[in-house]
Design a protein around this motif. Structure first.
Motif, PDB file in Angstrom:
ATOM      1  N   VAL A   1       0.851  -1.183   0.000  1.00  0.00           N
ATOM      2  CA  VAL A   1       0.000   0.000   0.000  1.00  0.00           C
ATOM      3  C   VAL A   1       0.890   1.237   0.000  1.00  0.00           C
ATOM      4  CG1 VAL A   1      -1.712   1.318   1.288  1.00  0.00           C
ATOM      5  CG2 VAL A   1      -1.860  -1.178   1.210  1.00  0.00           C
ATOM      6  N   GLN A   2       0.609   2.131  -0.931  1.00  0.00           N
ATOM      7  CA  GLN A   2       1.338   3.402  -0.974  1.00  0.00           C
ATOM      8  C   GLN A   2       0.388   4.517  -0.537  1.00  0.00           C
ATOM      9  OE1 GLN A   2       1.444   1.407  -4.108  1.00  0.00           O
ATOM     10  NE2 GLN A   2       2.969   0.342  -2.884  1.00  0.00           N
ATOM     11  N   LEU A   3       0.903   5.408   0.293  1.00  0.00           N
ATOM     12  CA  LEU A   3       0.094   6.503   0.838  1.00  0.00           C
ATOM     13  C   LEU A   3       0.726   7.828   0.442  1.00  0.00           C
ATOM     14  CD1 LEU A   3      -0.454   5.088   4.439  1.00  0.00           C
ATOM     15  CD2 LEU A   3      -2.002   4.913   2.492  1.00  0.00           C
ATOM     16  N   GLN A   4      -0.117   8.729  -0.025  1.00  0.00           N
ATOM     17  CA  GLN A   4       0.346  10.053  -0.456  1.00  0.00           C
ATOM     18  C   GLN A   4      -0.450  11.113   0.287  1.00  0.00           C
ATOM     19  OE1 GLN A   4       2.823  10.693  -2.874  1.00  0.00           O
ATOM     20  NE2 GLN A   4       2.642  12.822  -2.237  1.00  0.00           N
ATOM     21  N   ALA A   5       0.245  11.836   1.161  1.00  0.00           N
ATOM     22  CA  ALA A   5      -0.409  12.885   1.941  1.00  0.00           C
ATOM     23  C   ALA A   5      -0.249  14.233   1.263  1.00  0.00           C
ATOM     24  CB  ALA A   5       0.178  12.932   3.352  1.00  0.00           C
ATOM     25  N   SER A   6      -1.242  15.083   1.466  1.00  0.00           N
ATOM     26  CA  SER A   6      -1.202  16.431   0.903  1.00  0.00           C
ATOM     27  C   SER A   6      -2.040  17.357   1.766  1.00  0.00           C
ATOM     28  CB  SER A   6      -1.717  16.427  -0.535  1.00  0.00           C
ATOM     29  OG  SER A   6      -3.062  15.988  -0.571  1.00  0.00           O
ATOM     30  N   GLY A   7      -1.924  18.649   1.504  1.00  0.00           N
ATOM     31  CA  GLY A   7      -2.769  19.613   2.195  1.00  0.00           C
ATOM     32  C   GLY A   7      -2.071  20.436   3.249  1.00  0.00           C
ATOM     33  N   GLY A   8      -0.803  20.144   3.512  1.00  0.00           N
ATOM     34  CA  GLY A   8      -0.078  20.920   4.498  1.00  0.00           C
ATOM     35  C   GLY A   8       0.295  22.289   3.947  1.00  0.00           C
ATOM     36  N   ALA A  13      -2.801  31.000  13.074  1.00  0.00           N
ATOM     37  CA  ALA A  13      -3.489  30.421  14.230  1.00  0.00           C
ATOM     38  C   ALA A  13      -4.999  30.642  14.081  1.00  0.00           C
ATOM     39  CB  ALA A  13      -2.984  31.052  15.517  1.00  0.00           C
ATOM     40  N   GLY A  14      -5.754  29.610  14.413  1.00  0.00           N
ATOM     41  CA  GLY A  14      -7.199  29.668  14.249  1.00  0.00           C
ATOM     42  C   GLY A  14      -7.687  29.163  12.912  1.00  0.00           C
ATOM     43  N   GLY A  15      -6.742  28.885  11.996  1.00  0.00           N
ATOM     44  CA  GLY A  15      -7.107  28.421  10.676  1.00  0.00           C
ATOM     45  C   GLY A  15      -7.636  27.000  10.663  1.00  0.00           C
ATOM     46  N   SER A  16      -8.118  26.583   9.484  1.00  0.00           N
ATOM     47  CA  SER A  16      -8.798  25.280   9.358  1.00  0.00           C
ATOM     48  C   SER A  16      -8.413  24.555   8.078  1.00  0.00           C
ATOM     49  CB  SER A  16     -10.322  25.479   9.395  1.00  0.00           C
ATOM     50  OG  SER A  16     -10.731  26.070  10.595  1.00  0.00           O
ATOM     51  N   PRO A  17      -7.188  24.125   7.966  1.00  0.00           N
ATOM     52  CA  PRO A  17      -6.816  23.365   6.773  1.00  0.00           C
ATOM     53  C   PRO A  17      -7.312  21.922   6.860  1.00  0.00           C
ATOM     54  CG  PRO A  17      -4.950  23.502   8.255  1.00  0.00           C
ATOM     55  CD  PRO A  17      -6.046  24.320   8.873  1.00  0.00           C
ATOM     56  N   ARG A  18      -7.350  21.264   5.728  1.00  0.00           N
ATOM     57  CA  ARG A  18      -7.703  19.854   5.690  1.00  0.00           C
ATOM     58  C   ARG A  18      -6.581  19.074   5.014  1.00  0.00           C
ATOM     59  NH1 ARG A  18     -12.761  16.969   2.550  1.00  0.00           N
ATOM     60  NH2 ARG A  18     -11.469  17.493   0.742  1.00  0.00           N
ATOM     61  N   LEU A  19      -6.102  18.074   5.688  1.00  0.00           N
ATOM     62  CA  LEU A  19      -5.119  17.180   5.113  1.00  0.00           C
ATOM     63  C   LEU A  19      -5.832  16.015   4.429  1.00  0.00           C
ATOM     64  CD1 LEU A  19      -2.478  16.958   7.981  1.00  0.00           C
ATOM     65  CD2 LEU A  19      -2.714  18.678   6.181  1.00  0.00           C
ATOM     66  N   SER A  20      -5.239  15.537   3.351  1.00  0.00           N
ATOM     67  CA  SER A  20      -5.755  14.374   2.642  1.00  0.00           C
ATOM     68  C   SER A  20      -4.655  13.339   2.516  1.00  0.00           C
ATOM     69  CB  SER A  20      -6.237  14.762   1.239  1.00  0.00           C
ATOM     70  OG  SER A  20      -7.270  15.714   1.296  1.00  0.00           O
ATOM     71  N   CYS A  21      -5.047  12.103   2.441  1.00  0.00           N
ATOM     72  CA  CYS A  21      -4.091  11.008   2.236  1.00  0.00           C
ATOM     73  C   CYS A  21      -4.766   9.988   1.342  1.00  0.00           C
ATOM     74  CB  CYS A  21      -3.710  10.398   3.575  1.00  0.00           C
ATOM     75  SG  CYS A  21      -2.672   8.926   3.463  1.00  0.00           S
ATOM     76  N   THR A  22      -4.201   9.798   0.173  1.00  0.00           N
ATOM     77  CA  THR A  22      -4.775   8.880  -0.812  1.00  0.00           C
ATOM     78  C   THR A  22      -3.935   7.621  -0.898  1.00  0.00           C
ATOM     79  OG1 THR A  22      -5.697  10.723  -2.061  1.00  0.00           O
ATOM     80  CG2 THR A  22      -5.489   8.628  -3.205  1.00  0.00           C
ATOM     81  N   ALA A  23      -4.609   6.487  -0.877  1.00  0.00           N
ATOM     82  CA  ALA A  23      -3.938   5.190  -0.905  1.00  0.00           C
ATOM     83  C   ALA A  23      -4.030   4.559  -2.283  1.00  0.00           C
ATOM     84  CB  ALA A  23      -4.567   4.269   0.135  1.00  0.00           C
ATOM     85  N   SER A  24      -3.015   3.762  -2.588  1.00  0.00           N
ATOM     86  CA  SER A  24      -3.028   2.984  -3.813  1.00  0.00           C
ATOM     87  C   SER A  24      -2.327   1.661  -3.548  1.00  0.00           C
ATOM     88  CB  SER A  24      -2.333   3.730  -4.960  1.00  0.00           C
ATOM     89  OG  SER A  24      -0.987   3.999  -4.625  1.00  0.00           O
ATOM     90  N   GLY A  25      -2.636   0.672  -4.362  1.00  0.00           N
ATOM     91  CA  GLY A  25      -1.939  -0.602  -4.278  1.00  0.00           C
ATOM     92  C   GLY A  25      -2.526  -1.592  -3.301  1.00  0.00           C
ATOM     93  N   GLY A  26      -3.653  -1.316  -2.731  1.00  0.00           N
ATOM     94  CA  GLY A  26      -4.291  -2.258  -1.821  1.00  0.00           C
ATOM     95  C   GLY A  26      -5.774  -2.002  -1.768  1.00  0.00           C
ATOM     96  N   THR A  27      -6.478  -2.799  -0.966  1.00  0.00           N
ATOM     97  CA  THR A  27      -7.914  -2.602  -0.793  1.00  0.00           C
ATOM     98  C   THR A  27      -8.107  -1.663   0.387  1.00  0.00           C
ATOM     99  OG1 THR A  27      -8.339  -4.814  -1.670  1.00  0.00           O
ATOM    100  CG2 THR A  27     -10.132  -3.739  -0.471  1.00  0.00           C
ATOM    101  N   PHE A  28      -8.291  -0.400   0.090  1.00  0.00           N
ATOM    102  CA  PHE A  28      -8.298   0.651   1.106  1.00  0.00           C
ATOM    103  C   PHE A  28      -9.312   0.372   2.201  1.00  0.00           C
ATOM    104  CE2 PHE A  28      -7.460   4.731   2.784  1.00  0.00           C
ATOM    105  CZ  PHE A  28      -8.658   5.375   3.046  1.00  0.00           C
TER     106      PHE A  28
END
Length: 126
Positions: A1-8, A13-28
């Motif tokens: 399984v390969q994981l790719q994080a993004s969104g950083g 201060a006080g902000g609201s970002p969202r991180l994402s992590c997309t998987a490939s190569g397996g049954t997520f």
């Protein structure tokens, strides 16, 4: 399984970002997923975990009520919505996948997770 994080990135201060992590190569949908963070010179610290189905979640006390973990199994993606960010949330954030069937003794331990993404830096300025 390969994981790719993004969104950083850099946020006030006080902000609201969202991180994402997309998987490939397996049954997520077979994997519980976690988010960890790491400060310079420190061990990786547990942030949040979500079960394979998404039905249950678990948070570190330091982020409970501010961060939300969720997943979309159709998109092979896990998210970390971060609200009310503080400068002490500045760290490199990692997503991780936990293979089914093996329990190390703690779902908040990095040892429980078999696959790791590359990390994404979140910097919170005051």
């Amino acid at each position: 399984v390969q994981l790719q994080a993004s969104g950083g990135g850099s946020v006030q201060a006080g902000g609201s970002p969202r991180l994402s992590c997309t998987a490939s190569g397996g049954t997520f949908s077979n994997y519980a997923m976690g988010w960890f963070r790491q400060y310079p010179g420190k061990e990786r610290e547990f942030v949040a975990r979500i079960s394979a189905s998404g039905a249950s979640t678990f948070y570190a006390d330091s982020v409970k009520g501010r961060f939300t973990i969720s997943r979309d199994n159709a998109k092979n993606t896990v998210y970390l919505q971060m609200n009310s960010l503080k400068p002490e949330d500045t760290a490199v954030y990692y997503c991780a996948a936990d293979s089914p069937g093996v329990y190390s003794g703690s779902y908040s331990s990095p040892r429980q997770y078999d696959y790791w993404g590359q990390g994404t830096q979140v910097t919170v300025s005051s």
